[in-house]
Design a protein around this motif. Structure first.
Motif, short mmCIF file in Angstrom:
data_model
loop_
_atom_site.label_atom_id
_atom_site.label_comp_id
_atom_site.label_asym_id
_atom_site.label_seq_id
_atom_site.Cartn_x
_atom_site.Cartn_y
_atom_site.Cartn_z
N CYS A 45 -0.20 1.82 -12.88
CA CYS A 45 -0.32 0.37 -13.03
C CYS A 45 -1.78 -0.08 -12.96
O CYS A 45 -2.56 0.43 -12.18
CB CYS A 45 0.48 -0.33 -11.92
SG CYS A 45 0.45 -2.13 -12.06
N CYS B 145 8.84 -3.51 -10.90
CA CYS B 145 7.86 -4.54 -10.53
C CYS B 145 7.64 -5.51 -11.69
O CYS B 145 7.36 -5.09 -12.82
CB CYS B 145 6.55 -3.88 -10.15
SG CYS B 145 5.26 -5.06 -9.68
N CYS C 140 -1.95 -2.41 -4.08
CA CYS C 140 -1.67 -3.28 -5.21
C CYS C 140 -2.48 -4.57 -5.06
O CYS C 140 -2.50 -5.17 -3.99
CB CYS C 140 -0.17 -3.60 -5.25
SG CYS C 140 0.29 -4.65 -6.64
N GLN C 141 -3.12 -4.98 -6.14
CA GLN C 141 -3.91 -6.20 -6.10
C GLN C 141 -3.07 -7.46 -6.27
O GLN C 141 -3.55 -8.56 -6.04
CB GLN C 141 -4.98 -6.18 -7.19
CG GLN C 141 -6.10 -5.22 -6.92
CD GLN C 141 -7.15 -5.28 -7.99
OE1 GLN C 141 -6.86 -5.46 -9.17
NE2 GLN C 141 -8.39 -5.16 -7.58
N TYR D 108 -2.91 -2.74 -11.74
CA TYR D 108 -3.21 -3.44 -10.50
C TYR D 108 -3.24 -2.54 -9.26
O TYR D 108 -3.49 -2.99 -8.16
CB TYR D 108 -2.19 -4.56 -10.26
CG TYR D 108 -2.18 -5.56 -11.38
CD1 TYR D 108 -3.29 -6.35 -11.63
CD2 TYR D 108 -1.08 -5.70 -12.21
CE1 TYR D 108 -3.30 -7.26 -12.67
CE2 TYR D 108 -1.07 -6.60 -13.24
CZ TYR D 108 -2.18 -7.38 -13.47
OH TYR D 108 -2.19 -8.28 -14.50
N TYR D 109 -2.95 -1.25 -9.42
CA TYR D 109 -2.92 -0.30 -8.31
C TYR D 109 -4.30 0.35 -8.23
O TYR D 109 -4.64 1.23 -9.02
CB TYR D 109 -1.83 0.74 -8.57
CG TYR D 109 -1.48 1.59 -7.38
CD1 TYR D 109 -0.90 1.04 -6.25
CD2 TYR D 109 -1.68 2.96 -7.40
CE1 TYR D 109 -0.54 1.83 -5.17
CE2 TYR D 109 -1.32 3.76 -6.33
CZ TYR D 109 -0.75 3.18 -5.22
OH TYR D 109 -0.40 3.96 -4.14
N CYS E 271 3.62 2.91 -9.80
CA CYS E 271 2.40 2.30 -9.28
C CYS E 271 1.15 3.06 -9.69
O CYS E 271 0.12 2.46 -9.96
CB CYS E 271 2.45 2.20 -7.76
SG CYS E 271 3.63 1.00 -7.16
N TYR F 145 4.00 -5.16 -13.28
CA TYR F 145 3.52 -3.88 -13.79
C TYR F 145 2.88 -4.03 -15.16
O TYR F 145 3.43 -4.64 -16.06
CB TYR F 145 4.67 -2.87 -13.87
CG TYR F 145 4.23 -1.56 -14.46
CD1 TYR F 145 3.62 -0.60 -13.66
CD2 TYR F 145 4.39 -1.29 -15.81
CE1 TYR F 145 3.20 0.60 -14.20
CE2 TYR F 145 3.97 -0.10 -16.36
CZ TYR F 145 3.37 0.85 -15.55
OH TYR F 145 2.95 2.02 -16.09
N LYS G 292 2.94 4.19 -1.56
CA LYS G 292 3.08 4.86 -2.85
C LYS G 292 4.56 5.08 -3.14
O LYS G 292 5.30 5.52 -2.29
CB LYS G 292 2.37 6.20 -2.83
CG LYS G 292 0.88 6.06 -2.84
CD LYS G 292 0.22 7.38 -2.86
CE LYS G 292 0.08 7.83 -4.28
NZ LYS G 292 -0.70 9.03 -4.45
N ASN H 70 0.80 -1.20 0.00
CA ASN H 70 0.00 0.00 0.00
C ASN H 70 0.84 1.26 0.00
O ASN H 70 0.32 2.34 0.09
CB ASN H 70 -0.96 0.02 1.18
CG ASN H 70 -0.24 -0.02 2.50
OD1 ASN H 70 0.97 0.11 2.56
ND2 ASN H 70 -0.98 -0.22 3.55
#
Length: 63
Positions: A13, A47, A27-28, A15-16, A10, A50, A4, A2
């Motif tokens: 992204c 990542c 992030c998932q 997934y964010y 992120c 990403y 940043k 979580n």
């Protein structure tokens, strides 16, 4: 995840996402312990999960 981190990208992204229950972005993807340690320690962490997600991509995913 979580935290940043502008260098990791992120914010752009796929997934964010914002978690309404906890009221913060997270992030998932489930990072393993090593990946999380690299993310928290290295400002230039790249990542492996990403994926660029602009606003339209994210909205289509939610529908």
């Amino acid at each position: 995840m979580n935290r940043k981190n502008a260098q990791s990208g992120c914010e752009s992204c796929l997934y964010y996402v914002y978690d309404e229950e906890y009221e913060y972005f997270m992030c998932q993807m489930d990072l393993d312990e090593d990946e999380m340690a690299h993310f928290l320690q290295d400002r230039r962490y790249a990542c492996p999960y990403y994926r660029f997600g602009d606003e339209y991509t994210i909205v289509r995913k939610q529908i």
